[in-house]
Scaffold this active site. Structure first.
Site, PDB file in Angstrom:
ATOM      1  N   GLU A   1       0.314   5.190   0.696  1.00  0.00           N
ATOM      2  CA  GLU A   1      -0.626   6.197   1.196  1.00  0.00           C
ATOM      3  C   GLU A   1      -0.222   7.596   0.749  1.00  0.00           C
ATOM      4  OE1 GLU A   1      -1.075   5.432   5.417  1.00  0.00           O
ATOM      5  OE2 GLU A   1      -2.301   3.655   4.975  1.00  0.00           O
TER       6      GLU A   1
ATOM      7  N   GLU B   1      -2.911  -4.590  -3.399  1.00  0.00           N
ATOM      8  CA  GLU B   1      -3.355  -5.467  -4.492  1.00  0.00           C
ATOM      9  C   GLU B   1      -3.359  -4.732  -5.819  1.00  0.00           C
ATOM     10  OE1 GLU B   1      -4.744  -4.807  -1.576  1.00  0.00           O
ATOM     11  OE2 GLU B   1      -6.290  -6.253  -1.057  1.00  0.00           O
TER      12      GLU B   1
ATOM     13  N   CYS C   1     -10.216  -5.376  -0.135  1.00  0.00           N
ATOM     14  CA  CYS C   1     -11.328  -4.410  -0.148  1.00  0.00           C
ATOM     15  C   CYS C   1     -12.140  -4.587  -1.433  1.00  0.00           C
ATOM     16  CB  CYS C   1     -10.804  -2.982  -0.014  1.00  0.00           C
ATOM     17  SG  CYS C   1     -10.209  -2.245  -1.543  1.00  0.00           S
TER      18      CYS C   1
ATOM     19  N   ASN D   1       0.843  -1.199   0.000  1.00  0.00           N
ATOM     20  CA  ASN D   1       0.000   0.000   0.000  1.00  0.00           C
ATOM     21  C   ASN D   1       0.878   1.249   0.000  1.00  0.00           C
ATOM     22  OD1 ASN D   1       0.585  -0.901   2.661  1.00  0.00           O
ATOM     23  ND2 ASN D   1      -1.135   0.201   3.537  1.00  0.00           N
TER      24      ASN D   1
HETATM   25  N1  THU Z   1      -5.387  -1.607   2.247  1.00  0.00           N
HETATM   26  C1  THU Z   1      -4.804  -2.397   1.292  1.00  0.00           C
HETATM   27  O1  THU Z   1      -3.651  -2.171   0.896  1.00  0.00           O
HETATM   28  N2  THU Z   1      -5.524  -3.426   0.789  1.00  0.00           N
HETATM   29  C2  THU Z   1      -6.801  -3.756   1.183  1.00  0.00           C
HETATM   30  O2  THU Z   1      -7.409  -4.657   0.613  1.00  0.00           O
HETATM   31  C3  THU Z   1      -7.414  -3.042   2.310  1.00  0.00           C
HETATM   32  C4  THU Z   1      -6.728  -1.792   2.732  1.00  0.00           C
HETATM   33  C5  THU Z   1      -4.611  -0.482   2.787  1.00  0.00           C
HETATM   34  C6  THU Z   1      -5.102   0.877   2.384  1.00  0.00           C
HETATM   35  C7  THU Z   1      -4.602   1.745   3.509  1.00  0.00           C
HETATM   36  O3  THU Z   1      -3.268   2.140   3.218  1.00  0.00           O
HETATM   37  C8  THU Z   1      -4.563   0.810   4.717  1.00  0.00           C
HETATM   38  O4  THU Z   1      -4.672  -0.504   4.201  1.00  0.00           O
HETATM   39  C9  THU Z   1      -5.689   1.056   5.702  1.00  0.00           C
HETATM   40  O5  THU Z   1      -6.915   1.046   5.088  1.00  0.00           O
END
Ligand code: THU
Length: 130
Positions: free
Chosen positions: A44, A55, A86, A42
């Site tokens: 941010e 993903e 998600c 991820n």
């Molecule tokens: N996140 C993911 O990388 N994948 C998911 O399927 C769910 C959420 C990340 C996004 C954000 O940086 C952190 O998790 C908290 O939501």
């Protein structure tokens, strides 16, 4: 490569996570049909809504390298139960293979495995565009 090995790759990807706002680090390892593995973490942003999930980072890396067929994805986070992708990521993955294996893990070592179409039944697919 078995599920545990793909989770190990996702674990390595997680180490690269850029998550200074949530502190929730996620790693993904996407297995191409040709055996290549694409890692994602991820990423941010101070403008929170621009955050990219692990993903989707893996999918974008693979497609931009010319790989569009996938057999499995592994995900890992430090969550109380194995991390489940998600909704947006489910839809993006389904574009390429709704029947791909989804291996979900957590740092505690729990692993669950399912098929994407179980997580996202009746996906929006391109045949509906006509
Ligand atoms: N996140 C993911 O990388 N994948 C998911 O399927 C769910 C959420 C990340 C996004 C954000 O940086 C952190 O998790 C908290 O939501």
């Amino acid at each position: 490569m078995d599920s545990k090995q793909l989770i190990e790759e996702a674990m390595k990807a997680r180490q690269k996570a850029y998550a200074p706002y949530s502190n929730f680090k996620v790693g993904a390892a996407l297995m191409g049909q040709d055996g290549r593995i694409f890692m994602g973490c991820n990423v941010e942003n101070a403008s929170y809504g621009l955050t990219m999930c692990a993903e989707r980072v893996a999918v974008v890396k693979a497609v931009s390298e010319g790989v569009t067929e996938f057999s499995a994805i592994a995900l890992i986070a430090d969550s109380d139960t194995p991390i489940s992708p998600c909704g947006a990521c489910r839809q993006v993955l389904a574009e390429f293979n709704p029947e791909m294996t989804v291996i979900m893990g957590n740092i505690a070592g729990e692993i669950e495995e399912t098929i994407l179409s179980e997580l996202l039944p009746n996906q929006f697919r391109s045949h509906r565009l006509t």
